[in-house]
Design a protein around this motif. Structure first.
Motif, PDB file in Angstrom:
ATOM      1  N   HIS A  77     -35.836 -11.344 -12.782  1.00 21.41           N
ATOM      2  CA  HIS A  77     -36.593 -12.243 -13.662  1.00 21.41           C
ATOM      3  C   HIS A  77     -35.635 -13.109 -14.467  1.00 21.41           C
ATOM      4  CE1 HIS A  77     -39.138 -13.355 -17.146  1.00 21.41           C
ATOM      5  NE2 HIS A  77     -40.165 -13.225 -16.321  1.00 21.41           N
ATOM      6  N   HIS A  78     -34.553 -12.517 -14.940  1.00 22.76           N
ATOM      7  CA  HIS A  78     -33.539 -13.268 -15.691  1.00 22.76           C
ATOM      8  C   HIS A  78     -32.916 -14.346 -14.809  1.00 22.76           C
ATOM      9  CE1 HIS A  78     -29.984 -14.221 -18.049  1.00 22.76           C
ATOM     10  NE2 HIS A  78     -29.230 -13.843 -17.034  1.00 22.76           N
ATOM     11  N   THR A  79     -32.590 -13.994 -13.571  1.00 22.93           N
ATOM     12  CA  THR A  79     -32.005 -14.967 -12.655  1.00 22.93           C
ATOM     13  C   THR A  79     -32.973 -16.110 -12.391  1.00 22.93           C
ATOM     14  OG1 THR A  79     -30.690 -13.254 -11.563  1.00 22.93           O
ATOM     15  CG2 THR A  79     -31.020 -15.299 -10.358  1.00 22.93           C
ATOM     16  N   MET A  80     -34.246 -15.775 -12.138  1.00 27.60           N
ATOM     17  CA  MET A  80     -35.227 -16.809 -11.851  1.00 27.60           C
ATOM     18  C   MET A  80     -35.369 -17.782 -13.018  1.00 27.60           C
ATOM     19  SD  MET A  80     -39.214 -16.487 -10.615  1.00 27.60           S
ATOM     20  CE  MET A  80     -39.713 -15.472 -12.000  1.00 27.60           C
ATOM     21  N   PHE A  81     -35.427 -17.250 -14.244  1.00 27.95           N
ATOM     22  CA  PHE A  81     -35.625 -18.133 -15.387  1.00 27.95           C
ATOM     23  C   PHE A  81     -34.348 -18.862 -15.800  1.00 27.95           C
ATOM     24  CE2 PHE A  81     -39.810 -16.437 -15.810  1.00 27.95           C
ATOM     25  CZ  PHE A  81     -40.512 -17.443 -16.473  1.00 27.95           C
ATOM     26  N   SER A  82     -33.224 -18.507 -15.206  1.00 28.31           N
ATOM     27  CA  SER A  82     -32.027 -19.310 -15.443  1.00 28.31           C
ATOM     28  C   SER A  82     -32.133 -20.646 -14.725  1.00 28.31           C
ATOM     29  CB  SER A  82     -30.775 -18.548 -14.971  1.00 28.31           C
ATOM     30  OG  SER A  82     -30.762 -18.431 -13.565  1.00 28.31           O
ATOM     31  N   TYR A  83     -33.058 -20.735 -13.764  1.00 31.48           N
ATOM     32  CA  TYR A  83     -33.279 -21.989 -13.042  1.00 31.48           C
ATOM     33  C   TYR A  83     -34.544 -22.708 -13.483  1.00 31.48           C
ATOM     34  CZ  TYR A  83     -29.548 -20.741  -9.841  1.00 31.48           C
ATOM     35  OH  TYR A  83     -28.321 -20.428  -9.305  1.00 31.48           O
ATOM     36  N   ILE A  84     -35.400 -22.041 -14.232  1.00 32.19           N
ATOM     37  CA  ILE A  84     -36.606 -22.675 -14.751  1.00 32.19           C
ATOM     38  C   ILE A  84     -36.300 -23.206 -16.151  1.00 32.19           C
ATOM     39  CG2 ILE A  84     -39.003 -22.308 -15.440  1.00 32.19           C
ATOM     40  CD1 ILE A  84     -39.183 -20.115 -13.327  1.00 32.19           C
ATOM     41  N   VAL A  85     -36.428 -24.490 -16.331  1.00 29.92           N
ATOM     42  CA  VAL A  85     -36.005 -25.099 -17.595  1.00 29.92           C
ATOM     43  C   VAL A  85     -37.169 -25.530 -18.472  1.00 29.92           C
ATOM     44  CG1 VAL A  85     -33.790 -25.871 -16.685  1.00 29.92           C
ATOM     45  CG2 VAL A  85     -35.791 -27.352 -16.453  1.00 29.92           C
ATOM     46  N   ARG A  86     -38.377 -25.510 -17.934  1.00 24.23           N
ATOM     47  CA  ARG A  86     -39.545 -25.866 -18.744  1.00 24.23           C
ATOM     48  C   ARG A  86     -40.754 -25.078 -18.245  1.00 24.23           C
ATOM     49  NH1 ARG A  86     -38.282 -29.979 -15.463  1.00 24.23           N
ATOM     50  NH2 ARG A  86     -36.904 -30.797 -17.049  1.00 24.23           N
ATOM     51  N   VAL A  87     -41.676 -24.821 -19.138  1.00 24.11           N
ATOM     52  CA  VAL A  87     -42.876 -24.064 -18.773  1.00 24.11           C
ATOM     53  C   VAL A  87     -44.108 -24.805 -19.270  1.00 24.11           C
ATOM     54  CG1 VAL A  87     -41.659 -21.860 -18.852  1.00 24.11           C
ATOM     55  CG2 VAL A  87     -42.862 -22.667 -20.890  1.00 24.11           C
ATOM     56  N   ASP A  88     -45.245 -24.490 -18.658  1.00 24.85           N
ATOM     57  CA  ASP A  88     -46.527 -24.995 -19.139  1.00 24.85           C
ATOM     58  C   ASP A  88     -47.508 -23.832 -19.179  1.00 24.85           C
ATOM     59  OD1 ASP A  88     -47.315 -24.521 -16.509  1.00 24.85           O
ATOM     60  OD2 ASP A  88     -47.307 -26.638 -15.943  1.00 24.85           O
ATOM     61  N   ARG A  89     -48.758 -24.125 -19.480  1.00 20.59           N
ATOM     62  CA  ARG A  89     -49.747 -23.071 -19.674  1.00 20.59           C
ATOM     63  C   ARG A  89     -49.906 -22.195 -18.431  1.00 20.59           C
ATOM     64  NH1 ARG A  89     -54.113 -21.926 -22.878  1.00 20.59           N
ATOM     65  NH2 ARG A  89     -55.919 -20.963 -21.871  1.00 20.59           N
ATOM     66  N   TRP A  90     -49.960 -22.812 -17.248  1.00 16.18           N
ATOM     67  CA  TRP A  90     -50.183 -22.044 -16.029  1.00 16.18           C
ATOM     68  C   TRP A  90     -48.998 -21.137 -15.714  1.00 16.18           C
ATOM     69  CZ3 TRP A  90     -54.732 -21.159 -14.274  1.00 16.18           C
ATOM     70  CH2 TRP A  90     -55.754 -22.100 -14.470  1.00 16.18           C
ATOM     71  N   LEU A  91     -47.798 -21.619 -15.951  1.00 11.01           N
ATOM     72  CA  LEU A  91     -46.637 -20.780 -15.700  1.00 11.01           C
ATOM     73  C   LEU A  91     -46.602 -19.605 -16.667  1.00 11.01           C
ATOM     74  CD1 LEU A  91     -43.215 -22.037 -14.543  1.00 11.01           C
ATOM     75  CD2 LEU A  91     -43.321 -20.140 -16.141  1.00 11.01           C
ATOM     76  N   VAL A  92     -47.003 -19.848 -17.904  1.00 11.79           N
ATOM     77  CA  VAL A  92     -47.075 -18.767 -18.893  1.00 11.79           C
ATOM     78  C   VAL A  92     -48.090 -17.712 -18.440  1.00 11.79           C
ATOM     79  CG1 VAL A  92     -47.795 -18.175 -21.243  1.00 11.79           C
ATOM     80  CG2 VAL A  92     -46.308 -20.140 -20.852  1.00 11.79           C
ATOM     81  N   LEU A  93     -49.241 -18.152 -17.940  1.00 10.60           N
ATOM     82  CA  LEU A  93     -50.267 -17.209 -17.497  1.00 10.60           C
ATOM     83  C   LEU A  93     -49.797 -16.397 -16.294  1.00 10.60           C
ATOM     84  CD1 LEU A  93     -53.487 -19.396 -17.879  1.00 10.60           C
ATOM     85  CD2 LEU A  93     -52.743 -17.509 -19.339  1.00 10.60           C
ATOM     86  N   LEU A  94     -49.110 -17.040 -15.361  1.00  7.08           N
ATOM     87  CA  LEU A  94     -48.584 -16.320 -14.202  1.00  7.08           C
ATOM     88  C   LEU A  94     -47.532 -15.302 -14.637  1.00  7.08           C
ATOM     89  CD1 LEU A  94     -48.229 -19.260 -11.654  1.00  7.08           C
ATOM     90  CD2 LEU A  94     -49.856 -17.360 -11.542  1.00  7.08           C
ATOM     91  N   ASN A  95     -46.714 -15.689 -15.599  1.00  5.60           N
ATOM     92  CA  ASN A  95     -45.713 -14.747 -16.102  1.00  5.60           C
ATOM     93  C   ASN A  95     -46.374 -13.567 -16.809  1.00  5.60           C
ATOM     94  OD1 ASN A  95     -42.723 -14.283 -16.607  1.00  5.60           O
ATOM     95  ND2 ASN A  95     -43.481 -14.251 -18.701  1.00  5.60           N
ATOM     96  N   LEU A  96     -47.461 -13.834 -17.515  1.00  3.98           N
ATOM     97  CA  LEU A  96     -48.196 -12.739 -18.157  1.00  3.98           C
ATOM     98  C   LEU A  96     -48.761 -11.773 -17.114  1.00  3.98           C
ATOM     99  CD1 LEU A  96     -50.116 -14.551 -21.042  1.00  3.98           C
ATOM    100  CD2 LEU A  96     -48.283 -12.874 -21.278  1.00  3.98           C
ATOM    101  N   GLY A  97     -49.213 -12.303 -15.985  1.00  6.40           N
ATOM    102  CA  GLY A  97     -49.690 -11.436 -14.918  1.00  6.40           C
ATOM    103  C   GLY A  97     -48.587 -10.535 -14.401  1.00  6.40           C
ATOM    104  N   HIS A  98     -47.397 -11.096 -14.239  1.00 13.45           N
ATOM    105  CA  HIS A  98     -46.253 -10.298 -13.795  1.00 13.45           C
ATOM    106  C   HIS A  98     -45.908  -9.228 -14.828  1.00 13.45           C
ATOM    107  CE1 HIS A  98     -42.460  -9.264 -11.956  1.00 13.45           C
ATOM    108  NE2 HIS A  98     -41.799  -9.612 -13.033  1.00 13.45           N
ATOM    109  N   LEU A  99     -45.880  -9.620 -16.096  1.00 10.52           N
ATOM    110  CA  LEU A  99     -45.547  -8.663 -17.156  1.00 10.52           C
ATOM    111  C   LEU A  99     -46.613  -7.586 -17.298  1.00 10.52           C
ATOM    112  CD1 LEU A  99     -44.148 -11.070 -19.912  1.00 10.52           C
ATOM    113  CD2 LEU A  99     -42.864  -9.696 -18.256  1.00 10.52           C
TER     114      LEU A  99
END
Length: 202
Positions: free
Chosen positions: A63-85
């Motif tokens: 997860h840390h590696t993946m977010f080292s390449y993600i530089v911005r988030v929006d509502r849908w990405l936050v919701l998908l991350n909440l599903g993972h968490l």
């Protein structure tokens, strides 16, 4: 918006989930001079703890590696991350079930399947995060080109497939499924250069 808050929140969830695992390890009751045998009989709890700790730890690393390449988030990405968490935070529960019912032949299959399904769903949400972020390269850093992003996506998709295969394994042999989780954790731990792209600067 930037990723700082979502990364900090995710780190907290991972830390809590990995800490809760130890609650499934109970001090065995033993008569005088029988503690050694009691500890040996507690092997399901100990092995389940070690394996789940390793799996969550590797999930956090990935997860840390993946977010080292993600530089911005929006509502849908936050919701998908909440599903993972949500799946990550749930891991201690089926892990405790497996530790509790590992010697109960009538219930151990259901406990092992619960672990496999949880880990598979975590992998599906993880891939959904990457697929959404990588679409049109809209949420990714410019230091990662499209070919590398596609390569990462293909490697990430292997995770839920492999953990999904442990579901029928758990149906046939819960003990084999437990060792399958350990082998998968070992696989991802010893082969990072082949199956992952390192974070920027490494």
């Amino acid at each position: 918006m930037g990723t700082e808050r979502i990364e900090a929140f995710s780190d907290g969830v991972f830390a809590i989930a990995i800490t809760l695992l130890v609650l499934g390890v109970h001090v065995p009751h033993a008569a005088d001079g029988q503690l050694g045998g009691a500890l040996l009989r507690a092997w399901p709890s100990l092995i389940s703890y070690v394996v789940a700790f390793a799996v969550i730890g590797l999930m956090w690393t990935s997860h840390h590696t993946m977010f080292s390449y993600i530089v911005r988030v929006d509502r849908w990405l936050v919701l998908l991350n909440l599903g993972h968490l949500m799946c990550v935070a749930f891991v201690p529960f089926p892990t405790s079930l497996l530790a509790e019912y590992a010697r109960d032949t009538s219930n151990e299959r259901a406990a092992a399947i619960a672990v496999s399904v949880t880990l598979t769903l975590a992998g599906i949400f993880y891939n959904a995060i990457w697929a959404y972020a990588a679409r049109d390269h809209r949420h990714l850093t410019s230091t990662l080109n499209r070919e590398e992003a596609a390569a990462l996506g293909r490697r990430y998709r292997l995770g839920p497939v492999l953990f999904g295969l442990t579901i029928p394994i758990a149906w046939v042999s819960p003990t084999t499924a437990l060792f399958s989780y350990a082998l998968l954790a070992l696989f991802y731990a010893v082969a990072p250069s082949r199956w992952h792209i390192s974070p920027p600067g490494e």
